[in-house]
Design a protein around this motif. Structure first.
Motif, PDB file in Angstrom:
ATOM      1  N   MET A   1       0.843  -1.184   0.000  1.00  0.00           N
ATOM      2  CA  MET A   1       0.000   0.000   0.000  1.00  0.00           C
ATOM      3  C   MET A   1       0.883   1.241   0.000  1.00  0.00           C
ATOM      4  N   GLU A   2       0.547   2.152  -0.824  1.00  0.00           N
ATOM      5  CA  GLU A   2       1.313   3.381  -1.008  1.00  0.00           C
ATOM      6  C   GLU A   2       0.807   4.460  -0.046  1.00  0.00           C
ATOM      7  N   ILE A   3       1.703   5.028   0.735  1.00  0.00           N
ATOM      8  CA  ILE A   3       1.320   6.066   1.698  1.00  0.00           C
ATOM      9  C   ILE A   3       1.195   7.401   0.967  1.00  0.00           C
ATOM     10  N   GLY A   4       0.085   8.089   1.210  1.00  0.00           N
ATOM     11  CA  GLY A   4      -0.123   9.400   0.616  1.00  0.00           C
ATOM     12  C   GLY A   4      -0.576   9.359  -0.833  1.00  0.00           C
ATOM     13  N   GLY A   6      -3.122   7.687  -4.102  1.00  0.00           N
ATOM     14  CA  GLY A   6      -4.478   7.242  -4.351  1.00  0.00           C
ATOM     15  C   GLY A   6      -5.534   8.192  -3.819  1.00  0.00           C
ATOM     16  N   PHE A   7      -6.693   7.627  -3.569  1.00  0.00           N
ATOM     17  CA  PHE A   7      -7.858   8.409  -3.164  1.00  0.00           C
ATOM     18  C   PHE A   7      -7.644   9.139  -1.841  1.00  0.00           C
ATOM     19  N   PHE A   8      -7.155   8.423  -0.831  1.00  0.00           N
ATOM     20  CA  PHE A   8      -6.973   9.049   0.476  1.00  0.00           C
ATOM     21  C   PHE A   8      -5.879  10.107   0.453  1.00  0.00           C
ATOM     22  N   GLY A   9      -4.862   9.897  -0.343  1.00  0.00           N
ATOM     23  CA  GLY A   9      -3.819  10.907  -0.500  1.00  0.00           C
ATOM     24  C   GLY A   9      -4.364  12.175  -1.124  1.00  0.00           C
ATOM     25  N   THR A  10      -5.259  12.010  -2.087  1.00  0.00           N
ATOM     26  CA  THR A  10      -5.890  13.159  -2.729  1.00  0.00           C
ATOM     27  C   THR A  10      -6.755  13.929  -1.730  1.00  0.00           C
ATOM     28  N   ILE A  11      -7.504  13.209  -0.915  1.00  0.00           N
ATOM     29  CA  ILE A  11      -8.351  13.854   0.090  1.00  0.00           C
ATOM     30  C   ILE A  11      -7.498  14.604   1.103  1.00  0.00           C
ATOM     31  N   ILE A  12      -6.446  13.973   1.590  1.00  0.00           N
ATOM     32  CA  ILE A  12      -5.562  14.618   2.569  1.00  0.00           C
ATOM     33  C   ILE A  12      -4.890  15.833   1.952  1.00  0.00           C
ATOM     34  N   SER A  13      -4.457  15.714   0.713  1.00  0.00           N
ATOM     35  CA  SER A  13      -3.835  16.854   0.027  1.00  0.00           C
ATOM     36  C   SER A  13      -4.813  18.011  -0.115  1.00  0.00           C
ATOM     37  N   ALA A  14      -6.058  17.710  -0.476  1.00  0.00           N
ATOM     38  CA  ALA A  14      -7.074  18.752  -0.619  1.00  0.00           C
ATOM     39  C   ALA A  14      -7.324  19.438   0.714  1.00  0.00           C
ATOM     40  N   LEU A  15      -7.352  18.668   1.802  1.00  0.00           N
ATOM     41  CA  LEU A  15      -7.565  19.264   3.120  1.00  0.00           C
ATOM     42  C   LEU A  15      -6.402  20.163   3.530  1.00  0.00           C
TER      43      LEU A  15
END
Length: 93
Positions: A1-4, A6-15
């Motif tokens: 699994m890649e940290i940061g 995919g989808f969750f990385g995009t959400i965290i980046s947007a936040l």
């Protein structure tokens, strides 16, 4: 699994981007803005998306795009503060 990634990385980046852009927008607007941090993030995300969309046809400059994003965030913070302030019915002392 890649940290940061995919989808969750995009959400965290947007936040994170929303928080930074929103905070910079709040710094520009004079006075105290009575709004929660989540609203600052939402304003920042919207300003970042709008600023990127507007500037995409004019330039690829990161700094010019950032300036437009922060100005849009400041406008958003000002408008929301005015709406929230007026709705609460605070009267001047």
């Amino acid at each position: 699994m890649e940290i940061g990634g995919g989808f969750f990385g995009t959400i965290i980046s947007a936040l994170v981007v929303g928080l930074i852009i929103g905070a910079l927008g709040r710094l520009i607007v004079p006075g105290k803005q009575d709004m929660p941090i989540w609203l600052t993030i939402v304003i920042g995300i919207i300003a970042a998306l709008l600023g990127t969309a507007i500037m995409a046809s004019f330039t690829t400059s990161f700094w010019l795009t950032l300036i437009v994003q922060v100005v849009l965030a400041a406008i958003g913070v000002y408008l929301i503060s005015a709406i929230r302030g007026g709705r609460r019915g605070h009267s001047p002392a």
